[in-house]
Scaffold this motif. Sequence first.
Motif, PDB file in Angstrom:
ATOM      1  N   ASP A   9      42.596  38.104  25.499  1.00 17.03           N
ATOM      2  CA  ASP A   9      41.277  37.486  25.608  1.00 17.03           C
ATOM      3  C   ASP A   9      40.256  38.119  24.671  1.00 17.03           C
ATOM      4  O   ASP A   9      39.338  37.434  24.186  1.00 17.03           O
ATOM      5  N   LYS A  65      43.982  40.314  29.412  1.00 16.59           N
ATOM      6  CA  LYS A  65      42.681  40.780  28.922  1.00 16.59           C
ATOM      7  C   LYS A  65      42.762  41.212  27.468  1.00 16.59           C
ATOM      8  O   LYS A  65      41.834  40.968  26.683  1.00 16.59           O
ATOM      9  N   ASP A 124      46.975  40.731  34.469  1.00 18.00           N
ATOM     10  CA  ASP A 124      45.548  40.784  34.108  1.00 18.00           C
ATOM     11  C   ASP A 124      45.349  41.638  32.869  1.00 18.00           C
ATOM     12  O   ASP A 124      44.577  41.293  31.967  1.00 18.00           O
TER      13      ASP A 124
END
Length: 401
Positions: free
Chosen positions: A234, A231, A227
């Motif tokens: 992203d 992230k 994650d």
Amino acid sequence: MRLTAASVLLAMAPATVMAETITIDYGPRPAYLIDKLPEGDLKTKLQSCQGQTPAKTDFSIGHRGAPMMFPEHTVESNVAAARMGAGILECDVTFTNDHELVCRHAQNDLHTTTNILLTNLASTCATPFSPASGDAEATAECRTSDLTLAEFQTLTPKMDSANKAATTPEEYQGGVAGWRTDLYTNGAQLMTHAESIALFKSLGTKFTPELKSPSVDMPHNGFSQADYAQKMIDEYKAAGVPATDVWVQSFDLNDVLYWIENEPEFGAQAVYLDDSYNVDGFDHNDPATYPDSMVSLYDRGVRYIAPPMWMLVTMENGQIVPSAYAKEAKDAGLNIITWTLERSGPLGNGGGWYFQSIADATTHDGVYYELLDVLAQDVGVVGVFSDWPATVTYYANCMGL
């Protein structure tokens, strides 16, 4: 939504305006270092470029901005690096308790890089301040993962330092190296990772974020390492930054392999920061001691490797030459980036950790340029992190890199 000082600055200075108004200036340091060189071809060549027009270059990478003189990972530090011609800027990425990404060199460095010990947030520190006593040094450990983003944004950044002889939190704020300064700390502004992206875009530079190792067990409240790695990517996608402008970094090979597999456009330029020097028995001149062969890294999709400078060089007949490590990486087809120039202060006494493989040759400040020349011309590095990017920028432009 709460606006930070960095957000306000960016809102007041649109990207197109800031990018057009950045003026690149080498300042006096490159000439100072050139003057320290012994007479010879390198000195003559570098002197011949003293009238050149300063220009931005991707060969010059701002290491946490320009932290020789500015508090690292601040707006001011990165603006200074851009003004020195660094074409790529770095945000070391870690996370807060609410899993927001911020720029800090480590998740647990707030006690040395901010004023947290002088605030009410000192009560959140994993290790509260303990004063020096007898032979015991003063200690503290404060983590971003113990703060919400809103709490983190209330802190004031400072030069990374600590007075280990301190008996009070106020005294602990000192300890700045004599060759650094507090002159440019007033009003310095912390940044989130997203704010760093906006700032670097406005400065017209590219990006090299480093995913820092967490100081907490992962997953952290359901936030996994994957994650975390995702992230970071992203936030570049959300900002519309092309993958070709981003060199994501990690000391954890698993992060690099994650990007290669799951974000191949970003993974194509993912940088494996090599800390093999921590492996027992490692010898940069003996490939048999490397935990991963260069060929095996290439076969797994790694295309960029970044060791510290000393791993790329050795001494031979009194001269600085490429090490076996450098030759192995080059032969395997890996692009080499290195760190960190000008993090060592004056070089008259061997240069310390970053110069350990050439300590016998490190007797004057001109060695900064002697080492840089070998790294660029003989090792063939494609980029150099520096705490004062003007030195690398000057060299790169002079040599046509």
